[in-house]
Design an enzyme around this catalytic site. Sequence first.
Site, PDB file in Angstrom:
ATOM      1  N   CYS A 239       1.079  -0.662   2.356  1.00 28.28           N
ATOM      2  CA  CYS A 239       2.479  -0.908   2.989  1.00 28.28           C
ATOM      3  C   CYS A 239       2.669  -0.200   3.969  1.00 28.28           C
ATOM      4  O   CYS A 239       2.833   1.012   3.732  1.00 28.28           O
ATOM      5  CB  CYS A 239       3.447  -0.887   1.914  1.00 28.28           C
ATOM      6  SG  CYS A 239       5.186  -1.259   2.397  1.00 28.28           S
ATOM      7  N   ASN A 248      -4.754  -1.236  -2.475  1.00 19.24           N
ATOM      8  CA  ASN A 248      -4.732  -2.497  -3.374  1.00 19.24           C
ATOM      9  C   ASN A 248      -5.685  -2.126  -4.490  1.00 19.24           C
ATOM     10  O   ASN A 248      -6.768  -1.467  -3.875  1.00 19.24           O
ATOM     11  CB  ASN A 248      -4.713  -3.729  -2.969  1.00 19.24           C
ATOM     12  CG  ASN A 248      -3.607  -4.315  -2.306  1.00 19.24           C
ATOM     13  OD1 ASN A 248      -2.641  -4.786  -2.832  1.00 19.24           O
ATOM     14  ND2 ASN A 248      -3.291  -4.053  -0.986  1.00 19.24           N
TER      15      ASN A 248
END
Lengths: 300, 300
Positions: A239, A248
């Site tokens: 992010c 991720n």
Amino acid sequence: MTVSVVEVSPRDGLQNEAAIVDTPDKLALITTLAAAGLRRIEAVSFVHPGRVPQMADAEAVAAGLPRARVSWIGLVLNERGLDRALAAAVDEVNVVVVATDTFSHRNQGVDTAAGIAAWARIGARAREAGLRTTVTVAAAFGCPFEGAVSPERVRTVLADCVAAAAPDEVALADTIGVGVPAQVRALAATAATEARGIPLRWHFHNTRNTGYANALTAADLAGATPVALDSSAGGIGGCPFAPAATGNIATEDLLYLLHQSGYDTGVDVETLLPLASRLSTLLGHEVPGQLARAGLFPPA
Amino acid sequence: MTVSVVEVSPRDGLQNEAAIVDTPDKLALITTLAAAGLRRIEAVSFVHPGRVPQMADAEAVAAGLPRARVSWIGLVLNERGLDRALAAAVDEVNVVVVATDTFSHRNQGVDTAAGIAAWARIGARAREAGLRTTVTVAAAFGCPFEGAVSPERVRTVLADCVAAAAPDEVALADTIGVGVPAQVRALAATAATEARGIPLRWHFHNTRNTGYANALTAADLAGATPVALDSSAGGIGGCPFAPAATGNIATEDLLYLLHQSGYDTGVDVETLLPLASRLSTLLGHEVPGQLARAGLFPPA
């Protein structure tokens, strides 16, 4: 047992990378993901190109998507984004509501309450237009600015979201990769009461090496209500507005864990393995996924 | 709830690295580990220096160990190794028996049955000398040469080891990092019958990103019988005789997972965090542990 895997590398993966991947390379990535059997792919983000230049070609990517078999997801944060999503004819919208005010301001310029109000407008219009909707509660496991996020806060945000507009799916996101399985169990119980009967989706980052344990815990909790797990080929992503939110969970590593644990996902891992080195080349650094380096076991 | 963490970076960590770390640097590492509160440390391996040159200074390292508070472990594979361990006055010996014949030959030049016979002789003499003993069943989750290892094979090897000489502890090792939590549960049940009442220790590698899920599962299974978990500062290590067996689980990442899950370990994570960059410098590459990069949460 079946678990559904939602591929997010074209969106959450690529938007956090310094390198800007061009449209044909994105579409080649997406083609491989679909060929492997992934049936829900978060392909684009309809956000301001000045804020997230990696997603500036969202319309071009959407126009190039093969329409068969896959449900294409676009992330939106406001009605302008929804307008673009509708014009681009994606199948689903994923709307992010951040659980803490500080992070919500940094991520999308409004506080949590305003985010929920935006979701209400977006959710109603999206549903009217026939799109599937997901509301994602971001930073549900912890906030990079406010620290710990109380379960009570998540409960309130979740209840307010569902009351504002009933989504087709609720997602709980460990945006900065701080959660552990005990939190997954606690938040699943919260969702079971505050979003009763609504399918649950989870978004984990492996920033502190807890992401795969969290994902398996979420899969193990699947019962009457279906469970979907987000992951990103190669483990790319993060992010841009959350410090140190790299990584991720990697789709291929998640699939190894799920398949070895007896879950059926409908996805072929071997088709995905070459993506790790392809992404490493495109992005200019080694990706965090480990299965492509270590190899399947037992060897195919 | 309490879980005991056994630090293995000076042994399993360093023996798989191309760089040879000199004795003073090893002792500096070990001093930090002890200062953090680690109370069992596998410090050396008494194996042939021609086979594992990284451990050629085992006697010098053992001579430099601070004697207070820590139980020092030496790995041995044969009686010559035990002689050295006794001379070096370690507190415990860890004896490896490999579950498959092929890997056993590659690792220590004998088949599994001969490995068990060696354990019988080593175990009896070590116990007579007052040393604590652990027998580790290596490749219990899978073999790099033979592939899947049946639970029945592990059951037989474990039963034969315990029948040959009762150890103070039994360890089950996922030497090549292929296991998943369902296997941990199955092998824990096997150990509960075949090594009834003997404390259980687990050794996980994170080669395919399943190591931390496995470790937490093992901790969650701790009941009447104590559980110990091996880990390595920075996540360094592997096995020089197993292809792609990189990456023990990192001590600092394991501690984050355990502490956030409500376990008490008695170890201070912050003291360990600087080791990741120190080891990266010593070894000439970034180490796989992630907590030192991402930071504790909530921030201290």
